[in-house]
Scaffold this active site. Structure first.
Site, short mmCIF file in Angstrom:
data_model
loop_
_atom_site.label_atom_id
_atom_site.label_comp_id
_atom_site.label_asym_id
_atom_site.label_seq_id
_atom_site.Cartn_x
_atom_site.Cartn_y
_atom_site.Cartn_z
N GLY A 86 0.81 -1.22 0.00
CA GLY A 86 0.00 0.00 0.00
C GLY A 86 0.84 1.27 0.00
N CYS A 87 1.88 1.28 0.79
CA CYS A 87 2.74 2.47 0.88
C CYS A 87 3.53 2.66 -0.42
CB CYS A 87 3.68 2.35 2.07
SG CYS A 87 2.79 2.28 3.64
#
Length: 153
Positions: A45-46
């Site tokens: 996600g990051c």
């Protein structure tokens, strides 16, 4: 989670980015700043969020924005992340959580029924005078630049 609201003065900070350069909120005076907090470098996600902002960085700059990422990772991990993903903007390692705490994005979380303290993925859009214009708590990691720009249509 955060105690800050739209219209509040953004908390000032002085830090060192992952390339060992000084950075502070006042460096961005006169520009809109996308200040995004992400939990952990090199996680799916990051990475998606950071790569999306990096891919659209020139377009964001043309629209008057600059970008600054903050996570609780240490300087080595942040530098590897920046270099591996060719991130054109500063990433701040905040392993002591000074900036994270001043923006109120650290606190209780729940994952698979387990509770723990961690960073809440949050983006603050700060105007040219240092006032918070938008707070995004439900970040679209794969389309974050578009999500931010849609606030200004």
């Amino acid at each position: 989670m955060t105690h800050l609201q739209v219209g509040d003065k953004a908390p000032d900070f002085k830090a060192t980015n992952c390339m060992a350069e000084p950075v502070q909120l006042s460096d961005y005076k006169g520009k809109k700043l996308i200040l995004y907090f992400y939990p952990k470098a090199m996680t799916p996600g990051c990475t998606a969020e950071t790569v999306d902002l990096a891919t659209h960085y020139e377009m964001l700059k043309e629209k008057g924005f600059d970008v600054l990422g903050v996570s609780p990772d240490d300087i080595k991990k942040q530098r590897r992340f920046k270099e591996k993903k060719n991130v054109p903007f500063s990433l701040i390692p905040d392993d002591e959580r000074k900036i994270i705490n001043s923006y109120g994005v650290w606190g209780p979380k729940k994952l698979y029924g387990r509770e723990y303290d961690g960073l809440h993925r949050t983006t603050f859009v700060i105007d040219e005078k240092g006032t918070i214009e938008h707070i995004i708590k439900k970040v679209k990691t794969k389309a974050h630049a578009e999500q931010i720009l849609s606030l200004y249509e």
